[in-house]
Design a protein around this motif. Structure first.
Motif, PDB file in Angstrom:
ATOM      1  N   HIS A   1       0.808  -1.219   0.000  1.00 57.16           N
ATOM      2  CA  HIS A   1       0.000   0.000   0.000  1.00 57.16           C
ATOM      3  C   HIS A   1       0.839   1.266   0.000  1.00 57.16           C
ATOM      4  O   HIS A   1       0.298   2.367  -0.141  1.00 57.16           O
ATOM      5  N   SER A   2       2.144   1.089   0.145  1.00 58.15           N
ATOM      6  CA  SER A   2       3.005   2.268   0.034  1.00 58.15           C
ATOM      7  C   SER A   2       3.263   2.609  -1.426  1.00 58.15           C
ATOM      8  O   SER A   2       3.728   3.697  -1.736  1.00 58.15           O
ATOM      9  N   ARG A   3       2.983   1.622  -2.363  1.00 61.40           N
ATOM     10  CA  ARG A   3       3.147   1.880  -3.789  1.00 61.40           C
ATOM     11  C   ARG A   3       1.981   2.705  -4.315  1.00 61.40           C
ATOM     12  O   ARG A   3       0.839   2.519  -3.906  1.00 61.40           O
ATOM     13  N   LYS A   4       2.296   3.544  -5.274  1.00 63.41           N
ATOM     14  CA  LYS A   4       1.269   4.408  -5.838  1.00 63.41           C
ATOM     15  C   LYS A   4       0.339   3.620  -6.756  1.00 63.41           C
ATOM     16  O   LYS A   4       0.718   2.609  -7.331  1.00 63.41           O
ATOM     17  N   GLU A   5      -0.861   4.117  -6.886  1.00 63.41           N
ATOM     18  CA  GLU A   5      -1.797   3.542  -7.835  1.00 63.41           C
ATOM     19  C   GLU A   5      -1.552   4.144  -9.211  1.00 63.41           C
ATOM     20  O   GLU A   5      -1.284   5.339  -9.340  1.00 63.41           O
ATOM     21  N   VAL A   6      -1.617   3.286 -10.242  1.00 58.85           N
ATOM     22  CA  VAL A   6      -1.411   3.750 -11.618  1.00 58.85           C
ATOM     23  C   VAL A   6      -2.517   3.179 -12.500  1.00 58.85           C
ATOM     24  O   VAL A   6      -3.193   2.213 -12.127  1.00 58.85           O
ATOM     25  N   ILE A   7      -2.681   3.779 -13.659  1.00 56.74           N
ATOM     26  CA  ILE A   7      -3.671   3.321 -14.635  1.00 56.74           C
ATOM     27  C   ILE A   7      -2.966   2.450 -15.673  1.00 56.74           C
ATOM     28  O   ILE A   7      -1.942   2.850 -16.236  1.00 56.74           O
ATOM     29  N   VAL A   8      -3.501   1.266 -15.918  1.00 54.14           N
ATOM     30  CA  VAL A   8      -2.909   0.368 -16.918  1.00 54.14           C
ATOM     31  C   VAL A   8      -3.071   0.990 -18.305  1.00 54.14           C
ATOM     32  O   VAL A   8      -4.190   1.315 -18.720  1.00 54.14           O
ATOM     33  N   PRO A   9      -1.974   1.180 -19.029  1.00 52.44           N
ATOM     34  CA  PRO A   9      -2.069   1.786 -20.368  1.00 52.44           C
ATOM     35  C   PRO A   9      -2.664   0.807 -21.382  1.00 52.44           C
ATOM     36  O   PRO A   9      -2.667  -0.409 -21.171  1.00 52.44           O
ATOM     37  N   ASP A  10      -3.145   1.344 -22.488  1.00 54.76           N
ATOM     38  CA  ASP A  10      -3.696   0.515 -23.563  1.00 54.76           C
ATOM     39  C   ASP A  10      -2.552   0.126 -24.496  1.00 54.76           C
ATOM     40  O   ASP A  10      -2.032   0.956 -25.245  1.00 54.76           O
ATOM     41  N   ILE A  11      -2.148  -1.145 -24.440  1.00 51.86           N
ATOM     42  CA  ILE A  11      -1.043  -1.606 -25.294  1.00 51.86           C
ATOM     43  C   ILE A  11      -1.537  -2.536 -26.397  1.00 51.86           C
ATOM     44  O   ILE A  11      -0.734  -3.044 -27.185  1.00 51.86           O
ATOM     45  N   GLN A  12      -2.841  -2.756 -26.478  1.00 53.63           N
ATOM     46  CA  GLN A  12      -3.375  -3.611 -27.536  1.00 53.63           C
ATOM     47  C   GLN A  12      -3.132  -2.963 -28.897  1.00 53.63           C
ATOM     48  O   GLN A  12      -3.402  -1.776 -29.094  1.00 53.63           O
ATOM     49  N   GLY A  13      -2.592  -3.735 -29.831  1.00 48.74           N
ATOM     50  CA  GLY A  13      -2.277  -3.204 -31.152  1.00 48.74           C
ATOM     51  C   GLY A  13      -0.902  -2.576 -31.239  1.00 48.74           C
ATOM     52  O   GLY A  13      -0.490  -2.137 -32.317  1.00 48.74           O
ATOM     53  N   LYS A  14      -0.180  -2.537 -30.109  1.00 48.43           N
ATOM     54  CA  LYS A  14       1.166  -1.967 -30.102  1.00 48.43           C
ATOM     55  C   LYS A  14       2.199  -3.052 -30.416  1.00 48.43           C
ATOM     56  O   LYS A  14       1.982  -4.230 -30.158  1.00 48.43           O
TER      57      LYS A  14
ATOM     58  N   GLY B   1      -7.002   0.874 -18.667  1.00 49.85           N
ATOM     59  CA  GLY B   1      -7.864   1.705 -17.834  1.00 49.85           C
ATOM     60  C   GLY B   1      -8.037   1.196 -16.424  1.00 49.85           C
ATOM     61  O   GLY B   1      -8.554   1.923 -15.561  1.00 49.85           O
ATOM     62  N   ALA B   2      -7.617  -0.042 -16.150  1.00 51.26           N
ATOM     63  CA  ALA B   2      -7.753  -0.587 -14.796  1.00 51.26           C
ATOM     64  C   ALA B   2      -6.773   0.110 -13.854  1.00 51.26           C
ATOM     65  O   ALA B   2      -5.676   0.510 -14.250  1.00 51.26           O
ATOM     66  N   THR B   3      -7.185   0.274 -12.586  1.00 48.11           N
ATOM     67  CA  THR B   3      -6.329   0.894 -11.574  1.00 48.11           C
ATOM     68  C   THR B   3      -5.608  -0.199 -10.791  1.00 48.11           C
ATOM     69  O   THR B   3      -6.244  -1.088 -10.212  1.00 48.11           O
TER      70      THR B   3
END
Length: 335
Positions: A51-64, A104-106
């Protein structure tokens, strides 16, 4: 009760003291307390770290592409793991097809994102079409999930009209499904005034000299002392058979200059072969296999039922391989 008295009562040398129910119960209680304390401390530590780690948004890598996907994942302090590969005709090879968690998932930093990469279109091997009528060639391509591409014509002395002379991509080339295969088919013998180069391979030099003289062509000869054929036998030519030639053109012939040992008759191994009776013309290749590697000694189209009779000297090869329409049909030991 002092410490000395405690040990004398509970840790005496008698076996009965260790089996005392009260003593065992105390030991079990201490062990349970230590276990619970350790578990609590471990859980508290891990929970604090996570819980000391920050929350981030999963980037969209589909098609990359793989490189771009890895860069995006790294920039967001996430990790990437390959979950598998799948064939996909519409998605280029090494492109991300799917990801978990989805875009988009957190999540917390350090989360592993599992990805599935595309392997592109499923690969197949092109069949040998040489010697087949155009209709049969097209059916064979469909069976291999390939398509007939551009069809062009060329005059030929060696193939019936409508027979495939060449193809692109070549036989046994690895391609994606639905790839187009271009072919050149025979337009039959040329009209008067057009001279085509015959196939002089495995024939004698004298025949070529006479033909070249009749058509006002120049002949250059290259000798090959390592050839397996008897001296004076043509083993290669330029231009290739069925090439249009004109007066004054130069024809280059590579001929065997093999010589047998003085006073000795060189023994030869015969290679007779009869082309299967049914069907159309076949593309026949005969290859020798020996210490010096593979050497092609025959390559051409032959009619059903026709005979091929070749010879190689003993010691010149270990095996003979015969291919029909690109498929190995026979292997013979030279003995």
């Amino acid at each position: 009760m002092g410490i000395k008295e405690f040990f004398s009562r509970h840790f005496s040398s008698t076996e009965e003291s260790f089996l005392n129910p009260g003593f065992l119960l105390k030991i079990a209680g201490v062990a349970l307390a230590l276990f619970l304390l350790t578990y609590f401390l471990f859980s508290w530590t891990m929970d604090t770290v996570i819980h000391s780690r920050k929350e981030v948004i999963v980037p969209d890598i589909q098609g990359k592409s793989a490189a771009n996907a890895l860069q995006l994942i790294s920039e967001n302090d996430l990790a990437m793991k390959i979950a598998g590969y799948e064939f996909n005709d519409s998605v280029p090879i090494s492109t991300v097809l799917r990801q978990v968690p989805p875009a988009g998932a957190t999540v917390r930093e350090g989360k592993i994102v599992k990805v599935v990469f595309s392997q592109g279109g499923e690969l197949v091997f092109t069949p040998s079409l040489i010697g087949l009528p155009l209709r049969n060639a097209e059916l064979l391509l469909r069976q291999r999930q390939l398509l007939l591409g551009e069809v062009s014509e060329s005059y030929s002395l060696k193939a019936e009209k409508g027979t495939v002379l060449s193809q692109e991509p070549k036989a046994e080339t690895s391609v994606s499904k639905n790839t187009m295969v271009a072919v050149v088919v025979s337009a039959g013998e040329p009209p008067a005034g057009i001279v085509l180069m015959p196939d002089f391979r495995q024939r004698k030099l004298a025949e070529t000299y006479q033909w070249a003289s009749d058509n006002k062509l120049k002949v250059e000869t290259i000798e090959d002392p390592s050839s397996l054929f008897p001296g004076g036998t043509i083993i290669d030519q330029t231009p290739a058979a069925d090439t249009v030639v004109s007066a004054g053109s130069v024809v280059t012939l590579t001929a065997s200059s093999r010589k047998s040992a003085a006073g000795q008759e060189e023994k030869e191994f015969r290679i007779p072969y009869v082309v299967p009776q049914s069907g159309s013309q076949r593309h026949i290749r005969v290859v020798t296999v020996g210490k010096q590697g593979d050497r092609e000694i025959f390559n051409g189209l032959r009619e059903p039922g026709s005979k091929i009779d070749l010879t190689v000297p003993y010691g010149g090869a270990d095996k003979i391989r015969i291919f029909v329409n690109g498929i190995l049909v026979e292997e013979r030991e030279v003995k």
